[in-house]
Design an enzyme around this catalytic site. Structure first.
Site, short mmCIF file in Angstrom:
data_model
loop_
_atom_site.label_atom_id
_atom_site.label_comp_id
_atom_site.label_asym_id
_atom_site.label_seq_id
_atom_site.Cartn_x
_atom_site.Cartn_y
_atom_site.Cartn_z
N ASP A 4 2.53 -6.32 -1.42
CA ASP A 4 1.59 -7.44 -1.57
C ASP A 4 2.23 -8.80 -1.36
O ASP A 4 2.14 -9.69 -2.19
CB ASP A 4 0.92 -7.39 -2.95
CG ASP A 4 -0.07 -6.24 -3.06
OD1 ASP A 4 -0.92 -6.13 -2.17
OD2 ASP A 4 0.02 -5.44 -4.01
N ASP A 16 -7.14 -1.42 2.03
CA ASP A 16 -6.09 -2.37 1.70
C ASP A 16 -4.95 -2.19 2.68
O ASP A 16 -4.49 -1.06 2.92
CB ASP A 16 -5.61 -2.15 0.26
CG ASP A 16 -4.62 -3.20 -0.20
OD1 ASP A 16 -3.52 -3.27 0.40
OD2 ASP A 16 -4.90 -3.92 -1.17
N ASP A 72 -5.40 -9.96 -1.14
CA ASP A 72 -4.83 -9.25 -2.30
C ASP A 72 -3.31 -9.29 -2.20
O ASP A 72 -2.69 -8.39 -1.66
CB ASP A 72 -5.34 -7.80 -2.34
CG ASP A 72 -4.93 -7.10 -3.62
OD1 ASP A 72 -4.38 -7.77 -4.52
OD2 ASP A 72 -5.13 -5.88 -3.73
N TRP A 103 -11.07 0.16 -8.15
CA TRP A 103 -9.76 0.79 -7.92
C TRP A 103 -9.21 1.23 -9.26
O TRP A 103 -9.26 0.48 -10.25
CB TRP A 103 -8.77 -0.17 -7.26
CG TRP A 103 -7.39 0.42 -7.21
CD1 TRP A 103 -6.92 1.34 -6.32
CD2 TRP A 103 -6.32 0.16 -8.12
NE1 TRP A 103 -5.62 1.68 -6.64
CE2 TRP A 103 -5.22 0.97 -7.72
CE3 TRP A 103 -6.16 -0.67 -9.24
CZ2 TRP A 103 -4.00 0.96 -8.41
CZ3 TRP A 103 -4.96 -0.68 -9.92
CH2 TRP A 103 -3.89 0.12 -9.49
N GLU A 126 -11.86 1.87 -3.54
CA GLU A 126 -10.58 1.60 -2.90
C GLU A 126 -9.57 2.71 -3.15
O GLU A 126 -9.33 3.10 -4.29
CB GLU A 126 -10.01 0.27 -3.42
CG GLU A 126 -8.68 -0.09 -2.82
CD GLU A 126 -8.13 -1.40 -3.38
OE1 GLU A 126 -7.09 -1.86 -2.89
OE2 GLU A 126 -8.75 -1.96 -4.31
N LYS A 153 -5.60 4.60 -2.50
CA LYS A 153 -4.18 4.24 -2.47
C LYS A 153 -3.39 5.49 -2.16
O LYS A 153 -3.75 6.60 -2.55
CB LYS A 153 -3.76 3.65 -3.81
CG LYS A 153 -2.50 2.79 -3.74
CD LYS A 153 -2.33 1.96 -4.99
CE LYS A 153 -1.22 0.94 -4.81
NZ LYS A 153 -1.05 0.07 -5.99
N ASP A 173 3.41 -1.12 -0.22
CA ASP A 173 2.41 -1.98 -0.86
C ASP A 173 3.06 -3.01 -1.78
O ASP A 173 2.89 -2.96 -2.99
CB ASP A 173 1.41 -1.11 -1.64
CG ASP A 173 0.27 -1.93 -2.21
OD1 ASP A 173 -0.13 -2.90 -1.57
OD2 ASP A 173 -0.19 -1.60 -3.32
N HIS A 231 -8.97 -5.62 1.99
CA HIS A 231 -8.00 -6.35 1.19
C HIS A 231 -6.84 -6.68 2.11
O HIS A 231 -6.04 -5.82 2.46
CB HIS A 231 -7.53 -5.51 0.00
CG HIS A 231 -8.42 -5.63 -1.19
ND1 HIS A 231 -8.12 -5.08 -2.41
CD2 HIS A 231 -9.61 -6.28 -1.36
CE1 HIS A 231 -9.08 -5.37 -3.27
NE2 HIS A 231 -9.99 -6.09 -2.65
N HIS A 268 -2.02 0.10 1.46
CA HIS A 268 -2.26 1.32 0.70
C HIS A 268 -2.13 2.61 1.50
O HIS A 268 -2.65 3.65 1.09
CB HIS A 268 -3.65 1.26 0.06
CG HIS A 268 -3.70 0.39 -1.15
ND1 HIS A 268 -4.72 0.42 -2.06
CD2 HIS A 268 -2.84 -0.55 -1.61
CE1 HIS A 268 -4.50 -0.45 -3.03
NE2 HIS A 268 -3.36 -1.06 -2.76
#
Length: 418
Positions: free
Chosen positions: A296, A259, A326, A185, A226, A228, A294, A286, A262
């Site tokens: 997390d 993810d 993640d 990434w 990955e 985004k 995002d 993820h 993302h």
């Protein structure tokens, strides 16, 4: 084992058996699933390679809960505590900045020897390791570009780092006897609207092609890429978009990393799994929890997590899916965050496995959508918790919230003394 746990488990087994579900077989299958715990939750993405660096490249951690790990040994000790409270045998996911070395070395100079402490520890613990090149929080990423940088010298630095990362991952795979998933990434992008969207993507494609030019046996290393949607400092344009990496992964035979945070705020990854795995051999997840986007957050057992688990189980996609976590929350106990997020991920998979999948598929094929809806909804209140408690006890891990007392004790005895 507590007799109440055993008794409620046996009663639950009878209910599931009425729909042809062998709970013992489900638990055996569940025990084979490995979740990759992300090391960066334990120290707020600081790493050990560069002391006192500031986070950059779209990475931000909020909160200052005491006790974060400050050395590789502290981080490994914290991971051991977390893993002792999580049923099953799993993996640990490292970023390149977590090198365990006293040698002054930059990212493009890293070698397997700089991670030998992690390999020795993983062998001792019976764990696998995954890996990530660290293309952020570095002077050569200060303007927001790495592998797609217009400066060839800077681009060369990052290419060399990523090549080195694959060799480190290969070493992990050889030493530990299981594949290391290496995820790529990069934060590259523009804060405001660019004039030229194509050229950075051409450069990124060329950089990746060079990085992957050396063949590595997939029994040792699996490459993943990955995407985004946008990031801090790349709100208007990200070079590595979903379309870019989906095209790249499918044409280059690389695993595509999805993810959970993302994509667009109302977009989910659960609906993408079956489509991508029709054309890709492997997938990397993820698992995170976006709040608005995002951010997390620690994984909770919300609707999207359950939908992800159901898609993987109903489509028999687990054998080709690598599951990693993640999130990085500095506002709560770092170990508790690992335990909550990982236990929820495993619990969601268990709930999905405890559905009468073949029966549901049959009635759907017959067009009996009334029965399909009724059964799906009724199974949401079936006693999966009794099965989960038994699984935790049988794996030698605490039942229900009993793990919290151990974390609190560890906090007093270890974390608060740092």
């Amino acid at each position: 084992m507590d007799q109440t746990v055993t008794n409620t488990y046996n009663e639950a087994k009878k209910l599931y058996a009425a729909h042809g579900i062998n709970v013992d077989e489900v638990l055996e299958k569940l025990s084979q699933i490995k979740i990759s715990l992300h090391c960066w939750q334990g120290d707020d993405v600081r790493g050990f390679l560069f002391k006192d660096k500031e986070l950059s490249g779209g990475i931000a951690v909020t909160g200052s809960y005491p006790g974060r790990a400050g050395t590789p040994d502290e981080l490994r000790k914290d991971l051991e505590k977390a893993l002792s409270l999580i049923p099953g045998k799993h993996k640990v996911n490292l970023h390149a900045i977590y090198a365990d070395t006293d040698e002054k070395v930059d990212l493009d100079e890293l070698e397997p020897k700089h991670f030998q402490g992690w390999v020795d520890w993983a062998k001792d613990q019976g764990l696998g390791l995954d890996f990530n090149p660290t293309c952020f929080s570095h002077p050569k990423a200060a303007d927001g570009f790495t592998l797609s940088h217009s400066d060839e010298e800077i681009r060369r630095f990052w290419i060399t780092h990523c090549k080195a990362s694959r060799k480190i991952a290969e070493h992990f795979g050889r030493e530990l006897g299981q594949p290391c998933v290496t995820n790529f990434w990069v934060p590259d992008g523009y804060k405001d609207t660019p004039v030229d969207r194509l050229s950075p993507r051409v450069r990124l494609k060329e950089s990746l092609d060079e990085i992957f030019s050396e063949e590595i046996d997939p029994q040792y290393n699996i490459d993943a890429v990955e995407s985004k949607l946008f990031g801090i400092g790349s709100e208007s344009y990200v070079v590595g978009s979903h379309e870019f990496y989906m095209g790249y992964g499918l044409t280059r035979g690389k695993a595509i990393c999805l993810d959970a945070g993302h994509f667009h705020p109302t977009e989910v990854i659960s609906n993408k799994l079956s489509s991508i795995l029709m054309f890709s051999e492997q997938l990397l997840l993820h698992v995170s929890r976006p709040v608005r986007w995002d951010s997390d957050h620690v994984v909770t057992m919300d609707d999207e997590l359950m939908d992800i688990a159901r898609e993987l189980v109903r489509g028999d996609l687990l054998p080709r899916t690598n599951i990693g976590l993640d999130f990085f929350d500095g506002s709560i106990n770092h170990i508790a965050a690992w335990v909550i997020g990982t236990r929820n991920t495993i619990k969601a998979l268990l709930r999905a496995m405890l559905e009468p999948i073949e029966e549901l598929k049959r009635i759907e094929q017959e067009g009996d959508y009334t029965s399909r809806l009724a059964l799906v909804e009724e199974f949401k209140s079936y006693p999966f918790g009794a099965v989960w408690d038994y699984y935790c006890a049988s794996q030698g891990t605490p039942v229900r919230e009993q793990w919290l007392a151990e974390v609190k004790a560890y906090e007093q005895e270890v974390l608060l003394k740092r």
